[in-house]
Design an enzyme around this catalytic site. Sequence first.
Site, PDB file in Angstrom:
ATOM      1  N   HIS A 127      55.571 -65.577  -5.917  1.00 52.57           N
ATOM      2  CA  HIS A 127      54.280 -65.563  -6.126  1.00 52.57           C
ATOM      3  C   HIS A 127      54.059 -67.080  -5.672  1.00 52.57           C
ATOM      4  O   HIS A 127      55.036 -67.743  -5.294  1.00 52.57           O
ATOM      5  CB  HIS A 127      53.537 -65.900  -7.211  1.00 52.57           C
ATOM      6  CG  HIS A 127      53.909 -67.524  -8.078  1.00 52.57           C
ATOM      7  ND1 HIS A 127      53.415 -68.642  -8.031  1.00 52.57           N
ATOM      8  CD2 HIS A 127      55.396 -68.163  -9.226  1.00 52.57           C
ATOM      9  CE1 HIS A 127      54.289 -69.650  -8.873  1.00 52.57           C
ATOM     10  NE2 HIS A 127      56.029 -69.340  -9.230  1.00 52.57           N
ATOM     11  N   GLU A 173      49.707 -65.721 -10.432  1.00 53.08           N
ATOM     12  CA  GLU A 173      50.831 -65.527 -11.767  1.00 53.08           C
ATOM     13  C   GLU A 173      50.885 -66.735 -12.478  1.00 53.08           C
ATOM     14  O   GLU A 173      51.130 -66.688 -13.740  1.00 53.08           O
ATOM     15  CB  GLU A 173      52.604 -65.725 -10.137  1.00 53.08           C
ATOM     16  CG  GLU A 173      53.989 -66.369 -10.951  1.00 53.08           C
ATOM     17  CD  GLU A 173      54.882 -66.995 -12.246  1.00 53.08           C
ATOM     18  OE1 GLU A 173      55.096 -67.043 -12.436  1.00 53.08           O
ATOM     19  OE2 GLU A 173      53.451 -67.684 -11.798  1.00 53.08           O
ATOM     20  N   GLU A 174      50.326 -67.588 -12.196  1.00 51.37           N
ATOM     21  CA  GLU A 174      50.171 -69.020 -12.925  1.00 51.37           C
ATOM     22  C   GLU A 174      49.072 -68.144 -14.249  1.00 51.37           C
ATOM     23  O   GLU A 174      49.457 -69.383 -15.560  1.00 51.37           O
ATOM     24  CB  GLU A 174      49.833 -70.487 -12.316  1.00 51.37           C
ATOM     25  CG  GLU A 174      51.287 -69.920 -11.268  1.00 51.37           C
ATOM     26  CD  GLU A 174      52.322 -71.405 -12.531  1.00 51.37           C
ATOM     27  OE1 GLU A 174      52.620 -71.050 -13.131  1.00 51.37           O
ATOM     28  OE2 GLU A 174      53.248 -71.709 -11.088  1.00 51.37           O
ATOM     29  N   ASP A 199      61.411 -67.126  -7.236  1.00 51.82           N
ATOM     30  CA  ASP A 199      60.578 -68.271  -8.098  1.00 51.82           C
ATOM     31  C   ASP A 199      60.886 -69.594  -8.500  1.00 51.82           C
ATOM     32  O   ASP A 199      62.095 -69.626  -9.128  1.00 51.82           O
ATOM     33  CB  ASP A 199      60.080 -67.827  -9.694  1.00 51.82           C
ATOM     34  CG  ASP A 199      58.885 -68.606  -9.908  1.00 51.82           C
ATOM     35  OD1 ASP A 199      58.186 -69.847  -9.364  1.00 51.82           O
ATOM     36  OD2 ASP A 199      58.077 -68.080 -10.542  1.00 51.82           O
TER      37      ASP A 199
END
Length: 528
Positions: A127, A173-174, A199
């Site tokens: 991400h 993604e967060e 990640d």
Amino acid sequence: MTPRSIRAVGALAAALLTAALLTPAPAQAAPVEAVTAAVALAPPDVNVENTKAHLQQFQTIATNNGGTRASGTNGYDASAAYVQQKLTAAGFSVTLQPCTSCNGSDPNVIADWPGGAANSTVMLGAHLDSVRAGAGINDNGSGSAALLEAALTLASRNPTMLKHVRFAWWADEESGLRGSQFYVSRSGTAGISAYLNFDMVGSTNAGYFLTNLNSTLTASLKGHFDAIGVPTETMTECCSDDGPFRNAGVATTFLSTGASARKTAAQVQKWGGTAGVAYDSCYHSSCDRYPGNINVTAIDRAGDAIARAIWVLAVDDTGTPPSGFTIAVSPTSGSAQPGTSVQATVSTQTVSGSPQTVTFSSGGAPANATVQFSPSAVTSGGSSQMQITLGNSPAGTYPITVTGTGTSGARTATYTLTVVSAGACANYNNRFNDSLTGTGNTDYMPPPTGSYQTTVSGRHAGCLDGPAGVDFDLYLQKLNGSTWTNVAQSTGSGPDETLTYDGTAGTYRYRVYAYSGSGAYQLGFNRP
């Protein structure tokens, strides 16, 4: 990495996770073959200096955009544009997929390398976004940068592909894996035989964690750590972009060096570091910055593991590979003031096939600057000197893309140039930048010989502009026979000095001396 309320799993949860990871791929996707014990075409080393240059660029982007690269911000858009530009220049087919369920409808960056069986695609992802609190350099500039440099290494080696390879940099993604979930729901997973996720791979108090530790797919990554004698453990922190693919029935694995969980004493025995301290103490915080929150050893290992996985899973290890070369810049960054210049060495290497002619070009230099290569072309294996000369160029940080073009295609490297405002020596005709590394250190200027000659009498004027908090001194010396003699000096208690001297023709040099402190300085001087 997106946090979950349950940070660690027990034995039962671990068993369920392993079962999920072993779920077979859909019928239309070819299975992941067993990992061979040896690969005839050895996986390449991924240049960590290039990876660090990507991280520096992500930090610069964040700094210039309110300190963040979160989805829905200009910082994310600039990050996506940077990744797209690097991949396009290297020969990838790049698609920006607008994620309409993401903040700002930010795009996923999808890059396909040509060749290989499309019905058995190996996909790798990381991400690209940060949290709003900071630049997101470890989470997840580290995964994004390591994956980007591995992709560029694949392009530079240009091997024959057995399987198709696709790379992805995910948006948002967060906020809950939105980018990867959008891709899976809209594009589907048909033909994708494996997905590998990266990640947080540069944690300062690093551990080395993999999901589905004993699977054939995970062995493609684990084999690198086994080879260098670094133990790995099963991932117990959650969650990241492997989830949507795993839930869709694709075989997955996930590499991380740890987030907010604390390293145990037993893990310190394995990996070093500090017990009782988080793997990443700046997780989701404003201190997640470059270079302070990156473990270079960890991210170097991750990049090489990614390359090994690509080679093991997708590269044809038989026959003669097509011609290929790599390009690198050293140093990877520098700073200069308007009216001065900086230099770097651009080197090439033949990595497969026959040597080829590589012609250099550049892009991204600031206004009123010129970039010259000497020579302008080399046979791969050779090197060239790059000189960037600044006119009245605006202050700022500029990622300059250095491109080498040969018969097998174009390869790129990045030199990050920082233009700093002209200082106290701006009005002197000759200006040079250098640095003193500590108290007692001396430089003799100007380069390249450390001296200059005059053929007429007249006035010499020197200027030293040093950093705040140091005491640098400036001396003008003249060569008398074989002895250098001080003819003028300025030895005040601060960082800046000026002097003048009316002298006859001869050979002169400036001595820059660190009475106390260290740092970069500029020497300016006029001569008869």
